[in-house]
Design a protein around this motif. Structure first.
Motif, PDB file in Angstrom:
ATOM      1  N   ILE A  61     103.646 104.595 -70.365  1.00  0.00           N
ATOM      2  CA  ILE A  61     102.973 104.587 -70.837  1.00  0.00           C
ATOM      3  C   ILE A  61     101.706 104.304 -70.462  1.00  0.00           C
ATOM      4  O   ILE A  61     101.867 102.943 -71.617  1.00  0.00           O
ATOM      5  N   THR A  62     100.338 104.869 -70.506  1.00  0.00           N
ATOM      6  CA  THR A  62      99.740 104.065 -70.582  1.00  0.00           C
ATOM      7  C   THR A  62      98.109 104.926 -72.045  1.00  0.00           C
ATOM      8  O   THR A  62      98.365 105.628 -72.167  1.00  0.00           O
ATOM      9  N   SER A  63      98.336 103.245 -72.658  1.00  0.00           N
ATOM     10  CA  SER A  63      97.225 103.094 -74.160  1.00  0.00           C
ATOM     11  C   SER A  63      97.034 102.533 -74.328  1.00  0.00           C
ATOM     12  O   SER A  63      97.277 101.332 -74.258  1.00  0.00           O
ATOM     13  N   TYR A  64      95.332 102.206 -75.153  1.00  0.00           N
ATOM     14  CA  TYR A  64      94.849 101.484 -75.079  1.00  0.00           C
ATOM     15  C   TYR A  64      94.540 101.467 -76.820  1.00  0.00           C
ATOM     16  O   TYR A  64      93.620 100.820 -77.093  1.00  0.00           O
ATOM     17  N   ASP A  65      95.663 101.421 -77.176  1.00  0.00           N
ATOM     18  CA  ASP A  65      95.164 100.858 -79.173  1.00  0.00           C
ATOM     19  C   ASP A  65      95.508  99.788 -79.148  1.00  0.00           C
ATOM     20  O   ASP A  65      95.361  99.058 -80.218  1.00  0.00           O
ATOM     21  N   ASN A  66      95.941  99.025 -78.344  1.00  0.00           N
ATOM     22  CA  ASN A  66      96.077  97.322 -78.668  1.00  0.00           C
ATOM     23  C   ASN A  66      94.400  97.532 -78.707  1.00  0.00           C
ATOM     24  O   ASN A  66      94.318  95.550 -79.170  1.00  0.00           O
ATOM     25  N   VAL A  67      93.727  97.036 -78.610  1.00  0.00           N
ATOM     26  CA  VAL A  67      91.870  97.083 -78.691  1.00  0.00           C
ATOM     27  C   VAL A  67      91.711  97.219 -80.168  1.00  0.00           C
ATOM     28  O   VAL A  67      91.643  96.425 -81.163  1.00  0.00           O
ATOM     29  N   GLN A  68      92.476  98.528 -80.833  1.00  0.00           N
ATOM     30  CA  GLN A  68      92.191  98.541 -81.738  1.00  0.00           C
ATOM     31  C   GLN A  68      93.298  97.458 -82.426  1.00  0.00           C
ATOM     32  O   GLN A  68      92.540  97.112 -84.156  1.00  0.00           O
ATOM     33  N   LYS A  69      94.789  97.291 -82.403  1.00  0.00           N
ATOM     34  CA  LYS A  69      95.261  96.912 -83.360  1.00  0.00           C
ATOM     35  C   LYS A  69      94.984  95.391 -82.654  1.00  0.00           C
ATOM     36  O   LYS A  69      95.150  94.689 -83.853  1.00  0.00           O
ATOM     37  N   SER A  70      94.126  95.197 -82.246  1.00  0.00           N
ATOM     38  CA  SER A  70      93.875  93.594 -82.305  1.00  0.00           C
ATOM     39  C   SER A  70      92.801  93.568 -83.157  1.00  0.00           C
ATOM     40  O   SER A  70      92.890  92.210 -83.726  1.00  0.00           O
ATOM     41  N   LEU A  71      91.325  94.215 -82.848  1.00  0.00           N
ATOM     42  CA  LEU A  71      89.701  94.027 -84.291  1.00  0.00           C
ATOM     43  C   LEU A  71      90.712  93.844 -85.456  1.00  0.00           C
ATOM     44  O   LEU A  71      90.169  93.149 -85.979  1.00  0.00           O
ATOM     45  N   GLY A  72      92.258  94.765 -84.974  1.00  0.00           N
ATOM     46  CA  GLY A  72      92.308  94.962 -86.863  1.00  0.00           C
ATOM     47  C   GLY A  72      93.526  93.541 -87.234  1.00  0.00           C
ATOM     48  O   GLY A  72      93.250  93.086 -88.137  1.00  0.00           O
ATOM     49  N   GLY A  73      93.731  93.440 -86.088  1.00  0.00           N
ATOM     50  CA  GLY A  73      94.666  91.911 -86.620  1.00  0.00           C
ATOM     51  C   GLY A  73      93.622  90.465 -86.859  1.00  0.00           C
ATOM     52  O   GLY A  73      93.559  89.972 -87.865  1.00  0.00           O
ATOM     53  N   PHE A  74      92.596  90.676 -86.291  1.00  0.00           N
ATOM     54  CA  PHE A  74      91.692  89.960 -86.644  1.00  0.00           C
ATOM     55  C   PHE A  74      90.797  90.513 -88.098  1.00  0.00           C
ATOM     56  O   PHE A  74      90.573  89.568 -89.110  1.00  0.00           O
ATOM     57  N   GLN A  75      90.867  91.161 -88.567  1.00  0.00           N
ATOM     58  CA  GLN A  75      90.287  91.035 -89.679  1.00  0.00           C
ATOM     59  C   GLN A  75      91.521  90.903 -90.813  1.00  0.00           C
ATOM     60  O   GLN A  75      90.688  90.676 -91.802  1.00  0.00           O
TER      61      GLN A  75
END
Length: 205
Positions: free
Chosen positions: A82-96
């Motif tokens: 499955i192509t999902s782009y959620d990792n962008v948001q998860k990564s920035l969420g992890g930084f925060q």
């Protein structure tokens, strides 16, 4: 065209030139993401499997400091096809998440001691041969502390407390960050609502 995204989140802040401030900023960076034992690596790569690589770096330019958090993540999920782009948001969420933790909680005794040891090792590593040691001393002549800067640096390392790290985090993370993302067009398009929610967004082809 790769199913990957390189994400940078940078904080720019004023610096005083005080060596104790410099050391606590570097120690904060060491705990956050400067080594494989740091928080970003342990969480975003090892636990969440978000990252090919993740790290943080601190730099200074005259009276300005810059702390940059960086991650290279996948934008698909090969295990489910499955192509999902959620990792962008998860990564920035992890930084925060980790910025907030450093602002609101004390680091552990183990993290503090490990960071002190790492900074001392970095300086000792620069003095392993006469050429590099001479270059370090020559560079320090131009600094406010002169050739005694190395001694002052070691003294400052020993003085830093968990409270100092928390204060450093609250200072640096009080400034609005700049976020840069290098990714495929599909990745950017799929995340525009989220990215727009973060503030002023500029797209480059």
């Amino acid at each position: 065209d790769l199913n990957q995204a390189q994400i940078y989140k940078s904080y720019k802040f004023p610096i005083s030139g005080n060596i104790e401030d410099e050391v606590k900023f570097e120690m904060l960076n060491t705990i956050l993401g400067a080594t494989p034992a740091a928080r970003l690596f342990s969480d975003l790569r090892e636990k969440q499997n978000l990252a090919y690589s993740v790290s943080s770096r601190i730099q200074s330019f005259e009276n300005t400091g810059i702390l940059t958090l960086k991650i290279q993540t996948t934008t698909d999920n090969p295990t489910s096809n499955i192509t999902s782009y959620d990792n962008v948001q998860k990564s920035l969420g992890g930084f925060q998440k980790h910025a907030d933790m450093l602002k609101n909680e004390y680091v552990t005794d183990e993290e503090l001691q490990a960071a002190k040891t790492k900074l001392k090792q970095n300086i000792i590593g620069q003095c392993q041969n006469p050429i590099s040691e001479t270059g370090l001393l020559a560079m320090n002549i131009l600094e406010p502390y002169g050739i005694k800067r190395i001694d002052k640096y070691f003294e400052a390392i020993d003085k830093i407390t968990k409270e100092d790290i928390k204060q450093a985090a609250n200072f640096i993370f009080s400034y609005n960050p700049t976020i840069s993302i290098l990714a495929s067009q599909n990745t950017i398009n799929s995340q525009m609502d989220y990215l727009n929610s973060l503030g002023n967004v500029q797209k480059a082809a």
